[in-house]
Design a protein around this motif. Structure first.
Motif, PDB file in Angstrom:
ATOM      1  N   PHE A  52       2.245   4.815   3.015  1.00 50.80           N
ATOM      2  CA  PHE A  52       1.603   6.043   2.554  1.00 50.80           C
ATOM      3  C   PHE A  52       1.953   6.382   1.105  1.00 50.80           C
ATOM      4  O   PHE A  52       1.466   7.380   0.569  1.00 50.80           O
ATOM      5  CB  PHE A  52       1.999   7.224   3.450  1.00 50.80           C
ATOM      6  CG  PHE A  52       1.564   7.069   4.877  1.00 50.80           C
ATOM      7  CD1 PHE A  52       0.308   6.575   5.188  1.00 50.80           C
ATOM      8  CD2 PHE A  52       2.400   7.423   5.923  1.00 50.80           C
ATOM      9  CE1 PHE A  52      -0.116   6.430   6.502  1.00 50.80           C
ATOM     10  CE2 PHE A  52       1.995   7.287   7.241  1.00 50.80           C
ATOM     11  CZ  PHE A  52       0.737   6.789   7.530  1.00 50.80           C
ATOM     12  N   ILE A  53       2.803   5.577   0.462  1.00 53.50           N
ATOM     13  CA  ILE A  53       3.197   5.853  -0.913  1.00 53.50           C
ATOM     14  C   ILE A  53       1.963   5.859  -1.812  1.00 53.50           C
ATOM     15  O   ILE A  53       1.104   4.985  -1.728  1.00 53.50           O
ATOM     16  CB  ILE A  53       4.233   4.823  -1.406  1.00 53.50           C
ATOM     17  CG1 ILE A  53       4.699   5.172  -2.821  1.00 53.50           C
ATOM     18  CG2 ILE A  53       3.680   3.405  -1.340  1.00 53.50           C
ATOM     19  CD1 ILE A  53       5.847   4.288  -3.305  1.00 53.50           C
ATOM     20  N   CYS A  54       1.855   6.882  -2.673  1.00 52.98           N
ATOM     21  CA  CYS A  54       0.657   7.028  -3.507  1.00 52.98           C
ATOM     22  C   CYS A  54       0.978   7.845  -4.747  1.00 52.98           C
ATOM     23  O   CYS A  54       1.951   8.600  -4.781  1.00 52.98           O
ATOM     24  CB  CYS A  54      -0.450   7.704  -2.695  1.00 52.98           C
ATOM     25  SG  CYS A  54      -2.086   7.621  -3.488  1.00 52.98           S
ATOM     26  N   ASN A  55       0.146   7.694  -5.767  1.00 54.41           N
ATOM     27  CA  ASN A  55       0.300   8.463  -7.003  1.00 54.41           C
ATOM     28  C   ASN A  55      -0.818   9.497  -7.158  1.00 54.41           C
ATOM     29  O   ASN A  55      -1.019  10.038  -8.239  1.00 54.41           O
ATOM     30  CB  ASN A  55       0.324   7.535  -8.227  1.00 54.41           C
ATOM     31  CG  ASN A  55      -0.918   6.659  -8.315  1.00 54.41           C
ATOM     32  OD1 ASN A  55      -1.671   6.530  -7.358  1.00 54.41           O
ATOM     33  ND2 ASN A  55      -1.137   6.054  -9.474  1.00 54.41           N
ATOM     34  N   ASN A  63      -2.439  11.670   5.178  1.00 54.40           N
ATOM     35  CA  ASN A  63      -1.287  10.805   5.377  1.00 54.40           C
ATOM     36  C   ASN A  63       0.012  11.565   5.645  1.00 54.40           C
ATOM     37  O   ASN A  63       0.870  11.098   6.402  1.00 54.40           O
ATOM     38  CB  ASN A  63      -1.101   9.885   4.169  1.00 54.40           C
ATOM     39  CG  ASN A  63      -2.111   8.759   4.156  1.00 54.40           C
ATOM     40  OD1 ASN A  63      -2.810   8.532   5.129  1.00 54.40           O
ATOM     41  ND2 ASN A  63      -2.201   8.054   3.046  1.00 54.40           N
ATOM     42  N   LEU A  64       0.164  12.736   5.042  1.00 59.25           N
ATOM     43  CA  LEU A  64       1.399  13.492   5.236  1.00 59.25           C
ATOM     44  C   LEU A  64       1.500  14.067   6.638  1.00 59.25           C
ATOM     45  O   LEU A  64       2.572  14.536   7.047  1.00 59.25           O
ATOM     46  CB  LEU A  64       1.494  14.622   4.201  1.00 59.25           C
ATOM     47  CG  LEU A  64       1.647  14.172   2.744  1.00 59.25           C
ATOM     48  CD1 LEU A  64       1.696  15.387   1.817  1.00 59.25           C
ATOM     49  CD2 LEU A  64       2.890  13.312   2.558  1.00 59.25           C
ATOM     50  N   PHE A 103       2.792  -1.068  -3.553  1.00 61.42           N
ATOM     51  CA  PHE A 103       3.580  -1.741  -2.524  1.00 61.42           C
ATOM     52  C   PHE A 103       4.361  -2.890  -3.152  1.00 61.42           C
ATOM     53  O   PHE A 103       3.758  -3.826  -3.700  1.00 61.42           O
ATOM     54  CB  PHE A 103       2.686  -2.297  -1.413  1.00 61.42           C
ATOM     55  CG  PHE A 103       1.831  -1.275  -0.704  1.00 61.42           C
ATOM     56  CD1 PHE A 103       2.106   0.083  -0.810  1.00 61.42           C
ATOM     57  CD2 PHE A 103       0.757  -1.666   0.077  1.00 61.42           C
ATOM     58  CE1 PHE A 103       1.325   1.026  -0.154  1.00 61.42           C
ATOM     59  CE2 PHE A 103      -0.024  -0.739   0.746  1.00 61.42           C
ATOM     60  CZ  PHE A 103       0.252   0.608   0.626  1.00 61.42           C
ATOM     61  N   PRO A 104       5.683  -2.898  -3.064  1.00 63.40           N
ATOM     62  CA  PRO A 104       6.460  -3.977  -3.695  1.00 63.40           C
ATOM     63  C   PRO A 104       6.267  -5.334  -3.036  1.00 63.40           C
ATOM     64  O   PRO A 104       6.517  -6.364  -3.655  1.00 63.40           O
ATOM     65  CB  PRO A 104       7.910  -3.493  -3.553  1.00 63.40           C
ATOM     66  CG  PRO A 104       7.888  -2.542  -2.403  1.00 63.40           C
ATOM     67  CD  PRO A 104       6.549  -1.880  -2.444  1.00 63.40           C
ATOM     68  N   THR A 274      -2.307   1.947  11.568  1.00 64.56           N
ATOM     69  CA  THR A 274      -1.450   2.772  10.731  1.00 64.56           C
ATOM     70  C   THR A 274      -0.133   2.071  10.419  1.00 64.56           C
ATOM     71  O   THR A 274       0.219   1.043  11.015  1.00 64.56           O
ATOM     72  CB  THR A 274      -1.133   4.112  11.412  1.00 64.56           C
ATOM     73  OG1 THR A 274      -0.185   3.885  12.483  1.00 64.56           O
ATOM     74  CG2 THR A 274      -2.384   4.767  11.984  1.00 64.56           C
ATOM     75  N   LYS A 275       0.600   2.664   9.528  1.00 66.08           N
ATOM     76  CA  LYS A 275       1.924   2.166   9.141  1.00 66.08           C
ATOM     77  C   LYS A 275       2.827   1.971  10.354  1.00 66.08           C
ATOM     78  O   LYS A 275       3.690   1.097  10.359  1.00 66.08           O
ATOM     79  CB  LYS A 275       2.553   3.170   8.170  1.00 66.08           C
ATOM     80  CG  LYS A 275       3.987   2.874   7.770  1.00 66.08           C
ATOM     81  CD  LYS A 275       4.520   3.934   6.810  1.00 66.08           C
ATOM     82  CE  LYS A 275       5.965   3.646   6.427  1.00 66.08           C
ATOM     83  NZ  LYS A 275       6.496   4.645   5.457  1.00 66.08           N
TER      84      LYS A 275
END
Length: 352
Positions: A52-55, A63-64, A103-104, A274-275
């Protein structure tokens, strides 16, 4: 039934020829789709919400609201799902978020899916898609990039913040130059549907050879319960007119798309994972049909197809147009930790 335009047929033929050269095994699976559909088998795209990481902070994003769980997707888990999907003859997969370019381990995720087996895309806001990044994505096996676009004027800030429009337009060009298929994704609501800006965006995409995917506004996320954002019949007719004028504007969510599958693609044309491994009928229906940590993909698909709203062909998008479905079923997850189990949403008379 709306016939495909010559322009659309030509683009599909070019796409298949590209697949024939780059990913022959994928094309082999896609060519079997019609036979599968005739037998009542369906071929959903599997899309992973990997993180869910986003800018960005888009108003339609939920997502939250997703409840944190101990088990999360990893490249190893995704490989297992991809193996199962390949065995079922599925040929398309996508990665979304959040923002995948943050995403790394995105390269590890794509490697786990195995690009030789699937036509692959990511959904991105485009702010990080430089020429170098686009070329890198192509080199590790990606085929398509879906880029969020509110409009073609910098003041078109319907969902995103200042500067995103310029970034998205540059990202589309960067994707095209890297030999990735560039797709603009835009959210259409009652408020922006019949506007000059929407038509200008369709004309821009037609002129530049970008597909334009319509994502209908849904009463979810920070729009939860706000039915005023949903399109109406006049809006739908306007979008059909735009499609006829600008064939790059895709109308998968409208009547006449496919008389066997119907206009709603939930379960039959798309599944969202989903995640935390929950499998949802689509990214907008926050209802878990099962979890890939506990069950096989096929069993979850079969369960989804046992629910009559996904088994039968719907003439309209259930989550963005059908007010009865929205009020009776989607309202069942409003205000709750997501996703909600299918057992809580659907009753015995909702099954075929």
């Amino acid at each position: 039934m709306m016939n495909k335009s010559e322009d659309q047929k030509n683009r599909e033929n070019k796409g298949r020829e590209k697949l024939r050269k780059e990913k022959p095994y994928v094309l082999e699976k896609i060519l079997k789709y019609e036979e599968k559909h005739a037998k009542g088998e369906y071929t959903p795209i599997i899309e992973f919400t990997y993180d869910f990481i986003c800018n960005m902070h888009c108003p339609h994003c939920s997502n939250l609201c997703f409840e944190s769980k101990d088990r999360t997707l990893t490249p190893e888990v995704i490989k297992s799902v991809a193996d199962q999907a390949d065995a079922l003859g599925l040929a398309q997969m996508g990665i979304s978020g959040g923002e995948p370019l943050l995403f790394p381990d995105l390269d590890k995720v794509i490697e786990a899916i195995d690009p030789k087996r699937f036509h692959l895309f990511i959904s991105t806001n485009g702010t990080l898609l430089t020429k170098e990044k686009a070329n890198w994505l192509k080199s590790i096996g990606l085929d398509k990039v879906k880029i969020s676009l509110d409009g073609i004027d910098e003041n078109a800030k319907y969902l995103h913040s200042e500067g995103q429009t310029t970034s998205a337009i540059k990202a589309l060009q960067n994707a095209k130059e890297a030999n990735l298929q560039p797709v603009a994704q835009t959210v259409i609501s009652h408020q922006n549907c019949r506007t000059e800006g929407t038509e200008k965006m369709a004309a821009f995409c037609q002129e530049n050879g970008y597909n334009l995917d319509v994502m209908l506004a849904k009463a979810i996320g920070r729009w939860e319960g706000h039915e005023e954002v949903l399109i109406d019949g006049e809006d739908m007719q306007h979008l059909i007119m735009l499609h006829e004028k600008y064939p790059v504007l895709h109308l998968d969510t409208f009547p006449t798309y496919d008389e066997k599958v119907g206009s709603c693609g939930a379960v039959k044309k798309i599944l969202e994972i989903t995640k935390y491994g929950d499998v949802m009928p689509c990214v907008f229906m926050h209802i878990s049909l099962g979890n890939i940590f506990d069950e096989k993909l096929k069993d979850i698909i079969d369960r989804g197809l046992s629910i009559k709203y996904f088994h039968d062909s719907s003439p309209v998008c259930l989550s963005g147009v059908d007010r009865n479905f929205i009020r009776k079923y989607m309202a069942g997850f409003y205000g709750k930790p997501l996703p909600v189990s299918y057992k809580e949403i659907f009753k015995s008379n909702d099954y075929v």
